[in-house]
Scaffold this active site. Structure first.
Site, PDB file in Angstrom:
ATOM      1  N   LYS A   1      26.823 -37.835  -8.925  1.00  0.00           N
ATOM      2  CA  LYS A   1      27.720 -38.984  -9.148  1.00  0.00           C
ATOM      3  C   LYS A   1      27.014 -40.030  -9.982  1.00  0.00           C
ATOM      4  O   LYS A   1      25.774 -40.105 -10.018  1.00  0.00           O
ATOM      5  CB  LYS A   1      28.184 -39.627  -7.828  1.00  0.00           C
ATOM      6  CG  LYS A   1      27.083 -40.144  -6.885  1.00  0.00           C
ATOM      7  CD  LYS A   1      26.612 -41.548  -7.150  1.00  0.00           C
ATOM      8  CE  LYS A   1      25.564 -41.995  -6.129  1.00  0.00           C
ATOM      9  NZ  LYS A   1      24.731 -43.130  -6.568  1.00  0.00           N
TER      10      LYS A   1
ATOM     11  N   ASP B   1      26.548 -42.360   1.134  1.00  0.00           N
ATOM     12  CA  ASP B   1      27.171 -41.754  -0.049  1.00  0.00           C
ATOM     13  C   ASP B   1      27.862 -40.421   0.261  1.00  0.00           C
ATOM     14  O   ASP B   1      28.570 -39.883  -0.596  1.00  0.00           O
ATOM     15  CB  ASP B   1      26.105 -41.450  -1.124  1.00  0.00           C
ATOM     16  CG  ASP B   1      25.758 -42.672  -1.958  1.00  0.00           C
ATOM     17  OD1 ASP B   1      26.460 -43.699  -1.836  1.00  0.00           O
ATOM     18  OD2 ASP B   1      24.783 -42.590  -2.726  1.00  0.00           O
TER      19      ASP B   1
HETATM   20  O1  C5P Z   1      22.922 -44.266   4.126  1.00  0.00           O
HETATM   21  P1  C5P Z   1      21.624 -43.888   3.449  1.00  0.00           P
HETATM   22  O2  C5P Z   1      20.713 -43.110   4.341  1.00  0.00           O
HETATM   23  O3  C5P Z   1      21.814 -43.271   2.112  1.00  0.00           O
HETATM   24  O4  C5P Z   1      20.887 -45.276   3.151  1.00  0.00           O
HETATM   25  C1  C5P Z   1      19.514 -45.383   2.891  1.00  0.00           C
HETATM   26  C2  C5P Z   1      19.095 -46.831   3.078  1.00  0.00           C
HETATM   27  O5  C5P Z   1      19.693 -47.652   2.078  1.00  0.00           O
HETATM   28  C3  C5P Z   1      19.533 -47.452   4.393  1.00  0.00           C
HETATM   29  O6  C5P Z   1      18.593 -47.221   5.395  1.00  0.00           O
HETATM   30  C4  C5P Z   1      19.643 -48.929   4.067  1.00  0.00           C
HETATM   31  O7  C5P Z   1      18.354 -49.516   4.110  1.00  0.00           O
HETATM   32  C5  C5P Z   1      20.067 -48.916   2.613  1.00  0.00           C
HETATM   33  N1  C5P Z   1      21.528 -49.103   2.464  1.00  0.00           N
HETATM   34  C6  C5P Z   1      22.063 -50.373   2.660  1.00  0.00           C
HETATM   35  N2  C5P Z   1      23.404 -50.560   2.541  1.00  0.00           N
HETATM   36  C7  C5P Z   1      24.222 -49.533   2.177  1.00  0.00           C
HETATM   37  C8  C5P Z   1      23.691 -48.223   1.950  1.00  0.00           C
HETATM   38  C9  C5P Z   1      22.338 -48.041   2.111  1.00  0.00           C
HETATM   39  O8  C5P Z   1      21.339 -51.319   2.958  1.00  0.00           O
HETATM   40  N3  C5P Z   1      25.511 -49.748   2.050  1.00  0.00           N
END
Ligand code: C5P
Length: 291
Positions: A15, A137
């Site tokens: 993406k 995501d």
């Molecule tokens: O959800 P994912 O594991 O991809 O996110 C990785 C990190 O990115 C999270 O632990 C958080 O610190 C940050 N994040 C965030 N806000 C979001 C998505 C991700 O702060 N909407």
């Protein structure tokens, strides 16, 4: 009656975030986003077939073991399948840790593939709940195509396909452990915006329009440039060589530029081929058809 699948191959597209705005930060540390996702043809491929155990082999740049989101997704779905197993093989083409969503897309592909292979029959809302627990995501990749993401980026409204669009993606050779979390930590409150820019783009796409390079926006740009010390000079060199602006996808460091045709994209890729890293010429992918 449909016969059970014996072997499946699912496409897991990358993406680009055509627009990404950060609205604020919740008490749990996650950030409220408003983003326009676009899936592209650059894809990984996940093969799955029935087996006694649950195993994953990987070809290319991704962890093979339990830290791979594909296995985490499979373990999440397995209790609904009465402990059935699967032999899975992941062929990686999307570079990892680049802001292209490769790992998240692989996880969504695993949920879709095993839901069918094991005949679990979970509906979209249940799959979306699992996807959300795997990463912010991941729900987008259950749909693919173009979509508006709100909440943590995990509340998805599918949008119509863009009119034919080509992209040149340039992935610099920089990596950071725990990249996404680190980039979000670098973010400053004054970089928050209200989402209006992204909502305007979504309205344009709903009406059959398509964003231009000047419409592309990434509220994580400042934070990403602070996290990756070498990215600022890289982007500046890319823009100097290409003679045009480049956008950043997600928490980077992948950069991309829009092109009106395949020829224009190939010319642009050729123009920046002396830059370090890898380049891809790819087009917007439709939602749906993944098998
Ligand atoms: O959800 P994912 O594991 O991809 O996110 C990785 C990190 O990115 C999270 O632990 C958080 O610190 C940050 N994040 C965030 N806000 C979001 C998505 C991700 O702060 N909407």
């Amino acid at each position: 009656m449909r016969h059970p699948a014996t072997r499946l191959t699912v496409r897991a597209p990358a993406k680009l975030n055509l627009s990404l705005e950060v609205l604020g930060r919740h008490a749990d540390g996650y950030h409220e986003l408003c983003t326009l996702f676009q899936a592209v043809d650059l894809s990984d491929e996940l093969h799955a077939e029935p087996a006694v155990d649950l195993t994953l082999t990987v070809e290319g740049d991704a962890p093979p073991g339990e830290e791979n989101l594909v296995l985490r997704a499979a373990h999440m779905l397995a209790p609904h399948a009465g402990g059935r197993g699967a032999r899975m093989h992941l062929r990686k083409r999307i570079p990892s840790g680049a802001g292209l969503g490769g790992g998240s897309s692989d996880a969504a592909a695993a949920l879709l593939a095993l839901n069918r292979l094991w005949e679990v029959g979970l509906g979209r809302p249940q799959l979306a709940a699992m996807a959300r627990a795997l990463g912010a995501d991941v729900p987008f990749f259950l749909h693919s195509g173009a979509a508006l993401g709100t909440g943590r980026g995990d509340v998805i409204e599918p949008l119509p396909d863009l009119p034919a669009r080509w992209f040149v993606v340039s992935v610099p050779p920089f990596s950071l452990p725990e990249k996404t979390a680190r980039v979000f930590r670098e973010l400053r409150a004054e970089e928050y915006t209200d989402g209006a820019r992204t909502l305007r783009l979504a309205t344009m796409v709903r009406g059959g329009g398509s964003p231009e390079q000047g419409d592309l926006y990434n509220g994580l740009r400042g934070a990403t440039l602070r996290a990756f010390a070498d990215l600022g000079p890289y982007l500046a060199a890319l823009e100097r060589v290409a003679g045009q602006e480049w956008a950043l996808s997600g928490a980077g460091p992948a950069c991309y530029a829009l092109a009106a045709s395949r020829e224009e994209a190939e010319d642009l890729a050729l123009c920046v081929k002396s830059m370090p890293g890898v380049r891809y010429v790819t087009s917007a992918a439709s939602g749906g058809a993944r098998w």
